[in-house]
Design a protein around this motif. Structure first.
Motif, PDB file in Angstrom:
ATOM      1  N   VAL A 163       0.850  -1.191   0.000  1.00 44.71           N
ATOM      2  CA  VAL A 163       0.000   0.000   0.000  1.00 44.71           C
ATOM      3  C   VAL A 163       0.890   1.248   0.000  1.00 44.71           C
ATOM      4  CG1 VAL A 163      -1.714   1.304   1.329  1.00 44.71           C
ATOM      5  CG2 VAL A 163      -1.913  -1.185   1.129  1.00 44.71           C
ATOM      6  N   ASN A 164       0.468   2.263  -0.732  1.00 41.15           N
ATOM      7  CA  ASN A 164       1.227   3.509  -0.867  1.00 41.15           C
ATOM      8  C   ASN A 164       1.737   4.010   0.485  1.00 41.15           C
ATOM      9  OD1 ASN A 164       1.281   6.629  -0.889  1.00 41.15           O
ATOM     10  ND2 ASN A 164       1.369   6.078  -3.056  1.00 41.15           N
ATOM     11  N   ARG A 165       3.014   4.431   0.538  1.00 42.21           N
ATOM     12  CA  ARG A 165       3.651   4.833   1.793  1.00 42.21           C
ATOM     13  C   ARG A 165       2.919   5.984   2.462  1.00 42.21           C
ATOM     14  NH1 ARG A 165       9.949   6.912   2.434  1.00 42.21           N
ATOM     15  NH2 ARG A 165       9.851   7.320   4.698  1.00 42.21           N
ATOM     16  N   GLU A 166       2.482   6.979   1.643  1.00 47.04           N
ATOM     17  CA  GLU A 166       1.776   8.118   2.213  1.00 47.04           C
ATOM     18  C   GLU A 166       0.469   7.688   2.871  1.00 47.04           C
ATOM     19  OE1 GLU A 166       3.197   8.032  -0.653  1.00 47.04           O
ATOM     20  OE2 GLU A 166       4.705   9.628  -0.595  1.00 47.04           O
ATOM     21  N   VAL A 167      -0.204   6.733   2.241  1.00 45.41           N
ATOM     22  CA  VAL A 167      -1.449   6.224   2.820  1.00 45.41           C
ATOM     23  C   VAL A 167      -1.175   5.524   4.141  1.00 45.41           C
ATOM     24  CG1 VAL A 167      -3.365   4.608   2.492  1.00 45.41           C
ATOM     25  CG2 VAL A 167      -2.574   6.002   0.572  1.00 45.41           C
ATOM     26  N   VAL A 168      -0.099   4.752   4.192  1.00 41.82           N
ATOM     27  CA  VAL A 168       0.263   4.041   5.419  1.00 41.82           C
ATOM     28  C   VAL A 168       0.559   5.029   6.547  1.00 41.82           C
ATOM     29  CG1 VAL A 168       1.987   2.547   6.494  1.00 41.82           C
ATOM     30  CG2 VAL A 168       1.074   1.975   4.230  1.00 41.82           C
ATOM     31  N   GLU A 169       1.342   6.065   6.257  1.00 43.43           N
ATOM     32  CA  GLU A 169       1.692   7.049   7.283  1.00 43.43           C
ATOM     33  C   GLU A 169       0.451   7.794   7.762  1.00 43.43           C
ATOM     34  OE1 GLU A 169       4.553   7.354   8.805  1.00 43.43           O
ATOM     35  OE2 GLU A 169       5.284   5.682   7.571  1.00 43.43           O
ATOM     36  N   ARG A 170      -0.443   8.123   6.816  1.00 43.67           N
ATOM     37  CA  ARG A 170      -1.672   8.813   7.204  1.00 43.67           C
ATOM     38  C   ARG A 170      -2.525   7.902   8.075  1.00 43.67           C
ATOM     39  NH1 ARG A 170      -4.201  13.111   8.999  1.00 43.67           N
ATOM     40  NH2 ARG A 170      -6.370  13.290   8.259  1.00 43.67           N
ATOM     41  N   ALA A 171      -2.558   6.622   7.759  1.00 43.20           N
ATOM     42  CA  ALA A 171      -3.318   5.669   8.565  1.00 43.20           C
ATOM     43  C   ALA A 171      -2.789   5.608   9.995  1.00 43.20           C
ATOM     44  CB  ALA A 171      -3.272   4.287   7.919  1.00 43.20           C
ATOM     45  N   LYS A 172      -1.482   5.659  10.148  1.00 41.94           N
ATOM     46  CA  LYS A 172      -0.901   5.644  11.492  1.00 41.94           C
ATOM     47  C   LYS A 172      -1.330   6.867  12.289  1.00 41.94           C
ATOM     48  CE  LYS A 172       3.247   2.923  10.413  1.00 41.94           C
ATOM     49  NZ  LYS A 172       4.728   2.946  10.331  1.00 41.94           N
ATOM     50  N   THR A 173      -1.361   8.039  11.624  1.00 39.62           N
ATOM     51  CA  THR A 173      -1.781   9.269  12.296  1.00 39.62           C
ATOM     52  C   THR A 173      -3.228   9.164  12.752  1.00 39.62           C
ATOM     53  OG1 THR A 173      -0.263  10.562  10.932  1.00 39.62           O
ATOM     54  CG2 THR A 173      -2.045  11.766  12.034  1.00 39.62           C
ATOM     55  N   ILE A 174      -4.077   8.682  11.854  1.00 38.86           N
ATOM     56  CA  ILE A 174      -5.494   8.533  12.191  1.00 38.86           C
ATOM     57  C   ILE A 174      -5.674   7.531  13.326  1.00 38.86           C
ATOM     58  CG2 ILE A 174      -7.721   7.740  11.308  1.00 38.86           C
ATOM     59  CD1 ILE A 174      -6.837   8.785   8.551  1.00 38.86           C
ATOM     60  N   MET A 175      -4.936   6.410  13.284  1.00 35.18           N
ATOM     61  CA  MET A 175      -5.046   5.393  14.328  1.00 35.18           C
ATOM     62  C   MET A 175      -4.664   5.961  15.691  1.00 35.18           C
ATOM     63  SD  MET A 175      -3.088   1.720  14.683  1.00 35.18           S
ATOM     64  CE  MET A 175      -1.529   2.527  15.045  1.00 35.18           C
ATOM     65  N   ASN A 176      -3.570   6.738  15.737  1.00 35.29           N
ATOM     66  CA  ASN A 176      -3.146   7.334  17.006  1.00 35.29           C
ATOM     67  C   ASN A 176      -4.213   8.270  17.557  1.00 35.29           C
ATOM     68  OD1 ASN A 176      -0.704   5.988  16.912  1.00 35.29           O
ATOM     69  ND2 ASN A 176       0.337   7.637  15.807  1.00 35.29           N
ATOM     70  N   PHE A 177      -4.849   9.038  16.662  1.00 35.24           N
ATOM     71  CA  PHE A 177      -5.911   9.953  17.090  1.00 35.24           C
ATOM     72  C   PHE A 177      -7.108   9.183  17.659  1.00 35.24           C
ATOM     73  CE2 PHE A 177      -9.933  12.023  15.980  1.00 35.24           C
ATOM     74  CZ  PHE A 177      -9.822  13.189  16.724  1.00 35.24           C
ATOM     75  N   LEU A 178      -7.521   8.146  16.934  1.00 35.71           N
ATOM     76  CA  LEU A 178      -8.676   7.375  17.383  1.00 35.71           C
ATOM     77  C   LEU A 178      -8.406   6.658  18.695  1.00 35.71           C
ATOM     78  CD1 LEU A 178      -9.872   5.839  13.984  1.00 35.71           C
ATOM     79  CD2 LEU A 178     -10.915   7.732  15.249  1.00 35.71           C
ATOM     80  N   GLU A 179      -7.194   6.136  18.851  1.00 36.04           N
ATOM     81  CA  GLU A 179      -6.850   5.461  20.104  1.00 36.04           C
ATOM     82  C   GLU A 179      -6.864   6.430  21.269  1.00 36.04           C
ATOM     83  OE1 GLU A 179      -3.152   3.524  19.387  1.00 36.04           O
ATOM     84  OE2 GLU A 179      -4.112   1.693  18.628  1.00 36.04           O
ATOM     85  N   ALA A 180      -6.425   7.669  21.024  1.00 36.96           N
ATOM     86  CA  ALA A 180      -6.461   8.681  22.080  1.00 36.96           C
ATOM     87  C   ALA A 180      -7.891   9.003  22.472  1.00 36.96           C
ATOM     88  CB  ALA A 180      -5.732   9.947  21.608  1.00 36.96           C
ATOM     89  N   GLU A 181      -8.773   9.082  21.467  1.00 35.27           N
ATOM     90  CA  GLU A 181     -10.165   9.382  21.741  1.00 35.27           C
ATOM     91  C   GLU A 181     -10.844   8.273  22.544  1.00 35.27           C
ATOM     92  OE1 GLU A 181     -12.232  12.107  20.877  1.00 35.27           O
ATOM     93  OE2 GLU A 181     -10.230  13.001  20.695  1.00 35.27           O
ATOM     94  N   ARG A 182     -10.350   7.057  22.387  1.00 33.77           N
ATOM     95  CA  ARG A 182     -11.000   5.909  23.032  1.00 33.77           C
ATOM     96  C   ARG A 182     -10.351   5.529  24.352  1.00 33.77           C
ATOM     97  NH1 ARG A 182     -11.490   1.058  18.949  1.00 33.77           N
ATOM     98  NH2 ARG A 182     -12.570   0.214  20.754  1.00 33.77           N
TER      99      ARG A 182
END
Length: 726
Positions: free
Chosen positions: A635-654
């Motif tokens: 999967v495209n590297r930029e997509v992977v890095e963006r996914a990590k950012t989103i995951m960290n945000f969601l984990e913080a919210e939860r």
């Protein structure tokens, strides 16, 4: 005959039909609509309606007695089973009507008792890839493909039946195991009989043709080859000690007289038309064929004499099917034709004639050929009649040899791939596997590259395994290997493991993968829920359940809730041996309940990537590694890095969402089951460190004497990780 119309009965009938896999099914015309609603017939399987009158009990009894030439049906153990008798009688009537001949190859009834073999529904057959790959339906890559070393086509069919109909009788399983073990240990015996079976061919199909009277000369040669080698097989089997091999030996019936007849009578170069019978088998046939052989010389001498007498150098003698034999003269020599030549046919290039002498030769030749063909046909008809008379005996022998072939195949594969004999126990609901492997995957990746795993399901403290870990780590392969090992054990075959002990399993259910039914108007999630419902409604405490990713076809909260409730129900109410793989890490909270244990497929993080160790270990996974797997997939590297950012945000919210707190509330507010407190984790244990119990279990189950440096390192890393978690 169709008696019950409950949904449960239709499901059982569907599983039974899938196990038997008939190429054609008949039923009463009145039942056609409901019979065709069974899923088995959705795959374009043929079902034919017949007249209801054929199924009457009295009519059926008379028809069966006439067919088997017996005064009673007691020897078939079904005389008191009116529906079975009616169905069998209807089948015989249907065959006689459609075949328009005597069906002598049917000489007995087999009554399939309820529970005589394990029923495997279509989902389980597909998911375990027993006889065909789920992806494309091809045989290569299936369990059957790995195990089939049979020397005959009928042996391959028998082995397929073994896999599709695992036994439910421990005594019969043990008999097969004893026979396989004898071949396993005696390589000379196995090799000798295997070489002999190469000459047997498909005697089962040949027996059917013999019964119908439709054998060809080529079939006779094949039957002769089989009959000549059968006495040697029987002699070799007389040395065997196992009960099943002794029974097979007793069932094999040599027919030396028929073998001698075929050897003397059937020409080695037999064709479909003419030349079937050897000339020296019949003196009359020899004389007639001798005339035919002399005819060529007679015609050559006559042609030479006529050329000399007439001076016509182009004169020649020929033959066709319309005019018979003739003398042909070209146009340029017609004026030299003598008066004794009688014109027979005019051509553009010349004339054709006949003479009295040629007529005499023609009559001798044609009569000889006609009489030879007549005598040959009479002799061949007598041979076919003798083969028809012994067809029941041939079929019994063929059945015995097909079982023998399948057993040798099991033994050969077991020896080559290092399979072991599983041990059946009287203990209740036990399945213990040490060093288990997947029979098919091991052949694909190589035995040196496959990582074996252990399994313990005991129906008590270890009823349910909740398995977490990333995709590609091997969860699905691990669960399927457990099911395949259990299935193979029930066929009597040895299994790909170092040690297996198990109790009898009544059903194997699987719910794996995603699929839809667009034609039936059912979505992927609906299909998944139907499969789950079928399992929850039909599984017992003696069943083995393989459940992969339940609830993934809907929203996270919905899916988690369904998966959670399903695990609770299976563990508390059904109490089946269960392997439950999931990406819902929240389900690890259930690991504290009685009968449920958490396991994970171990991985190692290296430089932001993951290394799959393919080893199952106690404890739940801390993360799913989905983004890392996406990166490995390209999967495209930029997509992977963006996914990590989103995951960290969601984990913080939860962070405020404490699954353990939710779990506590569930048990305080909801009482879905009787004695639900029995499922609740001990409150005193809750006061300890969150992972204390898991750490203790890991340490207690660790054998340092058999611990490699790599496994010791992985063990220590796992303990440190558990200890650091709050």
């Amino acid at each position: 005959c169709f008696e019950y119309q409950s949904e449960d009965y239709l499901q059982k009938l569907d599983s039974l039909l899938s196990a038997l896999n008939p190429s054609e099914t008949i039923c009463r015309a009145d039942d056609l609509k409901i019979i065709k609603s069974i899923p088995f017939f959705e795959a374009e399987k043929e079902v034919r309606p017949t007249q209801a009158s054929c199924y009457g009990y009295d009519t059926a009894v008379a028809s069966l007695r006439s067919q088997f030439k017996t005064a009673t049906l007691a020897q078939f153990e079904c005389e008191d089973k009116k529906l079975a008798i009616g169905a069998a009688g209807g089948l015989i009537s249907y065959l006689k009507e459609t075949q328009k001949r005597h069906v002598g190859q049917i000489f007995k009834l087999n009554y399939i008792k309820d529970g005589s073999f394990m029923l495997l529904d279509s989902n389980t057959r597909k998911n375990l890839e027993i006889t065909a790959r789920a992806k494309d339906g091809k045989r290569q890559g299936s369990l059957l493909h790995v195990l089939d070393r049979c020397r005959t086509a009928m042996g391959s069919r028998r082995l397929k039946t073994f896999l599709e109909q695992p036994l439910q009788d421990i005594n019969k399983i043990s008999e097969r195991q004893d026979a396989i073990e004898e071949f396993f240990l005696d390589i000379s015996l196995r090799n000798d009989i295997s070489l002999m079976l190469d000459n047997v061919g498909d005697l089962e199909r040949l027996s059917g043709r013999a019964a119908y009277g439709s054998v060809t000369p080529k079939d006779c040669l094949a039957i002769n080859r089989a009959l000549k080698i059968i006495p040697d097989i029987k002699t070799r089997l007389k040395e065997c000690k196992s009960a099943l091999l002794k029974s097979i030996c007793a069932s094999i019936q040599p027919h030396d007289d028929i073998a001698e007849l075929l050897e003397k009578a059937i020409s080695d170069n037999a064709a479909e038309e003419g030349g079937i019978i050897k000339s020296d088998y019949s003196s009359e046939l020899y004389q007639l064929r001798n005339i035919r052989a002399l005819a060529k010389r007679w015609l050559e001498e006559l042609e030479r004499a006529e050329r000399e007498n007439t001076g016509i150098r182009t004169l020649k003698i020929g033959f066709n099917k319309v005019f018979g034999y003739y003398i042909e003269v070209s146009k340029s020599f017609v004026d030299k034709v003598p008066y004794r030549f009688q014109r027979k046919q005019t051509l553009t290039t010349g004339e054709r004639y006949i003479t009295e002498e040629l007529k005499e030769i023609e009559e001798k030749i044609l009569n000889a050929e006609e009489n030879a063909q007549r005598i040959e046909a009479e002799i061949f008809a007598q041979i076919k009649e003798k083969l028809s008379d012994i067809s029941p005996s041939l079929l019994l022998t063929a059945n015995a040899l097909s079982v023998l072939d399948a057993l040798i195949s099991f033994a050969e594969v077991s020896m080559e791939y290092g399979y072991t004999r599983p041990k059946f126990t009287d203990k209740k609901n036990v399945l213990q596997i040490k060093g288990g492997r997947h029979a098919v995957v091991e052949r694909i990746v190589g035995s040196m590259n496959y990582v074996p795993n252990d399994t313990l399901l005991d129906g008590e403290n270890n009823r349910t395994m909740i398995i977490t870990g990333p995709n590609m780590a091997g969860k699905s392969t691990y669960m399927r290997q457990v099911a395949v090992i259990a299935l193979l054990a029930h066929t009597g075959c040895f299994v790909p493991a170092d040690y297996v002990e198990l109790s009898l399993i009544d059903r194997i259910f699987t719910r794996i993968g995603a699929s839809d039914d667009l034609g039936g108007g059912r979505s992927t999630f609906m299909v998944e829920m139907i499969e789950v419902a079928t399992i929850l409604n039909n599984a017992t405490d003696k069943s083995l359940l393989i459940l992969d990713e339940i609830g993934r076809g809907t929203s996270t909260i919905d899916g988690l809730s369904i998966a959670w409730a399903s695990v609770e129900w299976i563990n508390k109410k059904i109490k089946a041996k269960t392997l439950f793989a999931t990406h819902f890490l929240e389900l690890a909270e259930l690991g504290g309940m009685d009968g449920i244990k958490n396991y994970q497929i171990t991985v190692k993080e290296i430089g932001g990537s993951v290394l799959f160790l393919h080893k199952i270990a106690p404890g739940g996974a801390s993360k799913s590694f989905g983004i890392e797997v996406a990166s490995l997939a390209g999967v495209n590297r930029e997509v992977v890095e963006r996914a990590k950012t989103i995951m960290n945000f969601l984990e913080a919210e939860r962070k405020e969402l404490k699954v353990s707190a939710i779990n506590e509330k569930l048990y305080e507010q909801i009482d879905l089951y009787s004695n639900i407190e029995d499922m609740r984790p001990d409150k005193e244990e809750k006061q300890l460190h969150k992972n204390a119990k898991s750490i203790i279990e890991i340490l207690n189950s660790t054998d340092l004497n058999n611990c490699t440096p790599l496994s010791a390192f992985n063990l220590l890393a796992e303990l440190i990780k558990l200890a650091k978690e709050n």
